[in-house]
Design an enzyme around this catalytic site. Structure first.
Site, PDB file in Angstrom:
ATOM      1  N   THR A 146     110.821  74.868  39.748  1.00 56.07           N
ATOM      2  CA  THR A 146     111.399  73.575  40.148  1.00 56.07           C
ATOM      3  C   THR A 146     110.509  72.473  39.578  1.00 56.07           C
ATOM      4  O   THR A 146     110.678  72.087  38.422  1.00 56.07           O
ATOM      5  CB  THR A 146     111.528  73.444  41.682  1.00 56.07           C
ATOM      6  N   LYS A 168     106.690  81.062  41.327  1.00 58.60           N
ATOM      7  CA  LYS A 168     106.914  79.622  41.219  1.00 58.60           C
ATOM      8  C   LYS A 168     106.478  79.000  42.535  1.00 58.60           C
ATOM      9  O   LYS A 168     106.445  79.664  43.582  1.00 58.60           O
ATOM     10  CB  LYS A 168     108.372  79.302  40.919  1.00 58.60           C
ATOM     11  N   THR A 179     104.613  83.456  49.227  1.00 60.56           N
ATOM     12  CA  THR A 179     104.745  82.125  48.668  1.00 60.56           C
ATOM     13  C   THR A 179     106.208  81.811  48.429  1.00 60.56           C
ATOM     14  O   THR A 179     107.076  82.590  48.758  1.00 60.56           O
ATOM     15  CB  THR A 179     103.977  81.970  47.360  1.00 60.56           C
ATOM     16  N   GLU A 258     101.316  70.519  43.415  1.00 57.08           N
ATOM     17  CA  GLU A 258     101.886  69.229  43.014  1.00 57.08           C
ATOM     18  C   GLU A 258     100.793  68.176  42.863  1.00 57.08           C
ATOM     19  O   GLU A 258     100.072  67.880  43.807  1.00 57.08           O
ATOM     20  CB  GLU A 258     102.940  68.776  44.022  1.00 57.08           C
ATOM     21  N   ASN A 396     106.186  63.377  45.571  1.00 60.71           N
ATOM     22  CA  ASN A 396     106.917  63.668  46.791  1.00 60.71           C
ATOM     23  C   ASN A 396     107.530  62.443  47.454  1.00 60.71           C
ATOM     24  O   ASN A 396     108.388  62.576  48.326  1.00 60.71           O
ATOM     25  CB  ASN A 396     106.014  64.413  47.764  1.00 60.71           C
TER      26      ASN A 396
END
Lengths: 401, 401
Positions: A146, A168, A179, A258, A396
């Site tokens: 993603t 991922k 995960t 991230e 985010n």
């Protein structure tokens, strides 16, 4: 890992874009030519999505032949319609491959609370070939991404067999049992019951020790398929090789958190038990103040003392006996002078920060030891995480819009 | 709150700069002309600092007359020398005021792991007047600040008495028993045992419900001094007034969280018990993904579902019965259309975001209700927090250096 990495013998893949969100690959099927021993570990979230519910059900017999992954839409919090959609996807893949639906697993990842665009999903299922054309593990890893910035693959050999893993996950990463999505394929022949036990041990010491942001996904899925093509292998060697593959993927996930720019590895040893060791290590690696100090290369080691303090009671840990180290440098209880702080500041500029806490004196373990042991007073745990950056906030604050 | 706010009758203050870190005020003493009933609530951290240890000891008899606060250095993780320094500060203040050391409390806040600059502290003690000159509560609130951007004061009257509270704290804020530092002064006459019980109830429903960043300070200190100058008051009215003052300070702390731009208020009702309600509410208000969505005004309500899911087991919460609202708008289980998402996006642009979760249907409480109740199946909790911003990262990546 290189794009040359191939799936083990007897596994094939189909990777396509079916228009879930944009023009990147979002539909992945991996299937085995033969039935597989299979094991899975899933999120404990009470908002687990239909994909998790269906796959958990289909894995009850420890057997499977194929898995389909839809990325860019998690199909979570979508009600009865979402569950029906998951069943329809599984049935469509089974029909295309000539399997029964209960031989097919499903995983999804992406935005929560939106229905699949089923018109496009149905067109994608119709376009799927009956013989899967590919063996490129890198393409599988890319197809399930993603907001990941790099594809995550790892592999190892054991005897004549191969283990290939993909993963991922960059946000909503504090797996409770696994995960976001990690898939392992091997051509080793392993008894299903033994495979299940080995897989749970390995996941507990690898993916269950990583946290990007303390947010546990509704879609966490870890699956292994073993098709036996390469014959039997030594199980101790197999577990060790599987651990290596899972650990490599775990660190790749942590480093690609991230917005992350640095990997943080925290080892807590000389603990009363492994639960205490893991609790303290997680408190350190998850502390926003520790994460921002690492980001800013700020030698503010006192925040590690804070994190130890908040995760333990005063009658549980004696602060006068605790030793805190960054890399090889002790920072507490020794009182650092200016030269010591300057040395620490230089260490903090590296791209991997290792924090080592001994909760009681005289019971430390050798540097570099990872995993968990249980002996009272000398338990140890190692966990992985990443720094907290402006990039995390920007990614985010703007994800769905 | 205005700079005109005065301490209650019989309390006086001294606020000065003694050079702990820079040229802002860092040394505050508040003393009562008469002995006070006193109560305190402190951090449960195993790395609690000498100030907490000394004050907890001095409050064992539920009596005190003065408190000294040193800001910009927490005096935590400083070993035996740090404990001796705390005793020396308390003794110095007692001498200046003609009190015994056990009548003096101490609180400290700032960087962890550094010794006080004792030469400057001693000079500051020598310069302290024996009669405190001030009554400005705003000056007290400013003198205890570290990275706070605004001074936090609140007050209420009860009968002929006044309650004045001050607080500081912007980071390392998830109080386990209190916030970083919050001090309450009243001229009401309250029995020490009753004061202690009332104070613990109020703190549990206010400061113990706020979280900026999940990091519990080593210095959390909440203290109330009641000198009785105004005579006795109705205790129910007193508790209500004290609750109002503490709640006001709690919201001021949440809104002034490091880098914060928005206040988040989360109410969870129709819960099995108050512990479950508070656990779910804290999981939502602490989720970095919820906090960043609020920051970005992103209508990504699915992250609230994620936070409910991660904080409850599947056998504990039935996701099909949960109702999630933002303000007055239901976002789940109703499936929002584009107009619904657009309306949510507009709401998200406000500076106060209210999230309301009902864990079971048909048992919601009136809008605006706060605090905790215990009835099974209809328990409720309200907690406060703030958004996660680039500013938080920048402030904390650069704090000590």
């Amino acid at each position: 890992m290189s794009a040359e990495l191939r799936l083990p013998h007897g596994f094939h893949a189909y990777v396509a874009n079916i228009g879930i969100k944009d023009h990147t690959d979002d539909f992945v099927v991996v299937a085995s030519q033969r039935p597989c021993a299979a094991a899975g570990v899933f999120t404990l979230s009470s908002f687990a999505g239909p994909s998790v519910l269906v796959s958990r059900d289909h894995l009850a017999n420890l057997s499977a032949r194929a898995i389909v992954v839809i990325s860019k839409n998690a199909n979570v919090a979508t009600g009865a319609a979402g569950l029906a959609d998951a069943h329809e996807v599984v049935a469509g893949v089974a029909t295309a491959l000539g399997l029964t639906p209960d031989e097919v697993l499903i995983a999804s990842t992406g935005v929560i609370g939106r229905q699949y665009p089923m018109d496009r999903v149905r067109a994608g299922l119709d376009a799927m070939p009956s013989v899967l054309p590919g063996t490129d593990a890198g393409a599988v890893a890319r197809g399930i991404m993603t907001t990941d910035t790099v594809a995550k693959t790892a592999s190892a050999t054991v005897g004549t067999a191969t283990i290939v893993g993909v993963a991922k996950g960059v946000g909503m990463i504090e797996p409770d049992m696994a995960t976001l999505i990690t898939l392992f394929f091997t051509d080793a022949a392993v008894d299903p019951g033994q495979l299940d036990a080995i897989f749970r041990r390995v996941i507990d010491q690898t993916f269950n020790c990583v946290s990007v942001d303390t947010d546990t996904s509704t879609s966490d899925t870890a699956v292994i398929l073993a098709n036996g093509t390469a014959g039997q292998v030594d199980l101790v060697d197999f577990e060790s090789a599987l651990h290596d593959v899972a650990l490599s993927l775990t660190k790749q996930v942590a480093r690609d958190g991230e917005g992350a720019e640095k990997l943080i590895e925290v080892t807590v040893d000389a603990a009363a038990d492994s639960a205490q060791a893991k609790r303290v290590a997680k408190a350190i690696v998850n502390s926003p103040l520790v994460k921002t100090a690492v980001h800013g290369a700020d030698p503010n080691w006192g925040r590690v003392a804070m994190a130890i303090g908040k995760s333990t009671r005063a009658d549980e840990v004696d602060q006068t006996k605790v030793v805190i180290r960054f890399g090889e440098q002790e920072v507490y209880p020794v009182q650092l002078d200016d030269a010591g702080l300057a040395a620490l500041a230089i260490y903090m500029r590296g791209d991997t920060i290792r924090i080592h806490v001994s909760l009681s004196p005289g019971q430390t373990v050798p540097a570099g030891q990872t995993g968990q042991t249980e002996a009272a007073g000398q338990a140890v745990a190692t966990v992985w995480g990443c720094d907290l950056t402006d990039g995390y906030v920007r990614i985010n604050a703007d994800y769905t819009t």
